[in-house]
Motif scaffolding. Structure first.
Motif, PDB file in Angstrom:
ATOM      1  N   ILE A 244       0.712  -1.446  -0.436  1.00 13.80           N
ATOM      2  CA  ILE A 244       0.406  -0.062   0.057  1.00 13.80           C
ATOM      3  C   ILE A 244       1.121   1.197  -0.285  1.00 13.80           C
ATOM      4  O   ILE A 244       0.700   1.903  -0.279  1.00 13.80           O
ATOM      5  CB  ILE A 244      -0.547  -0.100   1.321  1.00 13.80           C
ATOM      6  N   ILE A 245       1.991   1.692   1.014  1.00 13.29           N
ATOM      7  CA  ILE A 245       2.856   2.371   0.775  1.00 13.29           C
ATOM      8  C   ILE A 245       3.327   2.099  -0.306  1.00 13.29           C
ATOM      9  O   ILE A 245       3.522   3.939  -0.839  1.00 13.29           O
ATOM     10  CB  ILE A 245       3.867   2.282   2.125  1.00 13.29           C
ATOM     11  N   ASN A 246       4.232   1.775  -0.992  1.00 17.50           N
ATOM     12  CA  ASN A 246       4.268   1.567  -2.119  1.00 17.50           C
ATOM     13  C   ASN A 246       2.826   2.600  -3.726  1.00 17.50           C
ATOM     14  O   ASN A 246       4.289   3.034  -4.445  1.00 17.50           O
ATOM     15  CB  ASN A 246       5.429   0.718  -2.718  1.00 17.50           C
ATOM     16  N   ARG A 247       2.090   2.029  -3.310  1.00 21.34           N
ATOM     17  CA  ARG A 247       1.443   2.550  -4.448  1.00 21.34           C
ATOM     18  C   ARG A 247       0.609   4.158  -4.114  1.00 21.34           C
ATOM     19  O   ARG A 247       0.163   4.272  -5.013  1.00 21.34           O
ATOM     20  CB  ARG A 247       0.057   1.054  -4.433  1.00 21.34           C
ATOM     21  N   LEU A 248       0.805   4.634  -2.821  1.00 25.35           N
ATOM     22  CA  LEU A 248       0.222   6.018  -2.328  1.00 25.35           C
ATOM     23  C   LEU A 248       1.053   7.079  -3.721  1.00 25.35           C
ATOM     24  O   LEU A 248       2.699   6.824  -3.655  1.00 25.35           O
ATOM     25  CB  LEU A 248       1.418   6.363  -1.001  1.00 25.35           C
ATOM     26  N   LYS A 249       0.676   8.480  -3.057  1.00 22.25           N
ATOM     27  CA  LYS A 249       1.198   9.782  -3.961  1.00 22.25           C
ATOM     28  C   LYS A 249       1.918  10.100  -3.162  1.00 22.25           C
ATOM     29  O   LYS A 249       3.337  10.420  -3.506  1.00 22.25           O
ATOM     30  CB  LYS A 249      -0.324  10.228  -4.545  1.00 22.25           C
TER      31      LYS A 249
END
Length: 299
Positions: A98-103
């Motif tokens: 999730i963290i790696n997908r955040l803007k």
């Protein structure tokens, strides 16, 4: 600060959420439940089919990971041990995704951990500089859990591993079970009584988590009161606070028969000191055992 909490519905998570909301932070709680009560916190579905929590979160300043099957519930048979281990690995892996997908990525991941990573000992004093790893189920679980969470550092995000001691609270944690025999006038020394209990008041746990959000810390942080005691003294103090006798010993064999492998949680212990928190100027509200128990059991 916009903070995402995994495991926000648990014993520590609920208190932490309320504390952070009162501090004015925006809180997002990751949950598997379809419907959650409305309130000041926002609930986002995760770890279910089709869930894309990153689309709802979009950005965050910090993540706090408290997720995982409780080590205090159930008997430690092979199936339950697998649940304890797998739930932590799966939740942490998903948080990293999730963290790696955040803007906008967070600056910190605060990951729950445990002093069970240190080997049981009656003589050794452990600090965050200690490198010994317990060669048992809990030691391996904590070690692998921290290694999984550490992967966020590759993206420039600091990872903090909050190694909780024996967390004491009115409604949860270890204290209610430890107190029950005394309320029945059957309290006494558990096992040899020489094993260490590195305890901590739940509100100091909450304050310590908030503390590390705002400090440039990374790596292990022991979350234990600065004055651990041996099990015999712990039991005697419970008896003193409740005005109950401390007289009926609980033999080691009896604990192993009742709890199985989980008996290690009470029959073994570690003498752990919170050197990092002390060095950074954190002040414990409950540094000593007797006032702590008076707060939790009398007031």
């Amino acid at each position: 600060m916009k903070i995402v909490i995994a495991g926000g519905s648990g014993f520590i998570g609920q208190k932490l959420t309320n504390f952070l909301l009162k501090k004015g932070h925006e809180i997002i709680i990751l949950t598997r439940k379809a419907h959650m009560p409305s309130g000041k916190a926002t609930y986002v579905n995760w770890l279910t089919e089709g869930a894309s929590p990153e689309d709802e979160i979009r950005s965050a300043d910090a993540f706090i990971n408290l997720a995982g099957v409780s080590i205090n519930q159930g008997r430690w048979n092979r199936s339950h041990q697998e649940q304890i281990y797998d739930s932590r690995m799966m939740a942490t892996k998903e948080l990293i995704r999730i963290i790696n997908r955040l803007k906008k990525r967070p600056s910190v991941l605060v990951n729950a951990s445990a002093i069970g990573v240190y080997p049981a000992s009656q003589n050794t004093v452990y600090t965050e500089e200690s490198r010994e790893i317990a060669d048992d189920f809990l030691g391996r679980t904590v070690h692998d859990w921290e290694k999984q969470a550490e992967q966020v550092e590759a993206a420039g995000i600091r990872a903090v591993f909050m190694r909780f001691g024996v967390v004491l609270g009115r409604e949860g944690g270890a204290l209610p079970l430890m107190v029950m025999p005394y309320k029945l006038f059957a309290g006494g020394t558990v096992g040899s009584g020489e094993q260490w209990v590195s305890w901590v008041h739940v509100m100091d746990v909450i304050r310590a988590i908030h503390f590390v959000l705002e400090k440039p810390l990374h790596g292990p942080v022991n979350v234990t009161a600065p004055a651990p005691v041996r099990m015999k003294e712990f039991g005697q103090t419970i008896g003193s606070v409740l005005h109950r006798p401390h007289w009926l010993p609980v033999p080691t064999l009896a604990m192993k028969w009742v709890l199985g492998k989980k008996s290690a949680l009470v029959l073994e212990g570690q003498h752990v000191i919170p050197e990092v928190l002390k060095g950074e100027g954190f002040e414990f509200s409950y540094p000593l055992l007797q006032p702590t128990l008076e707060d939790l059991l009398v007031k």
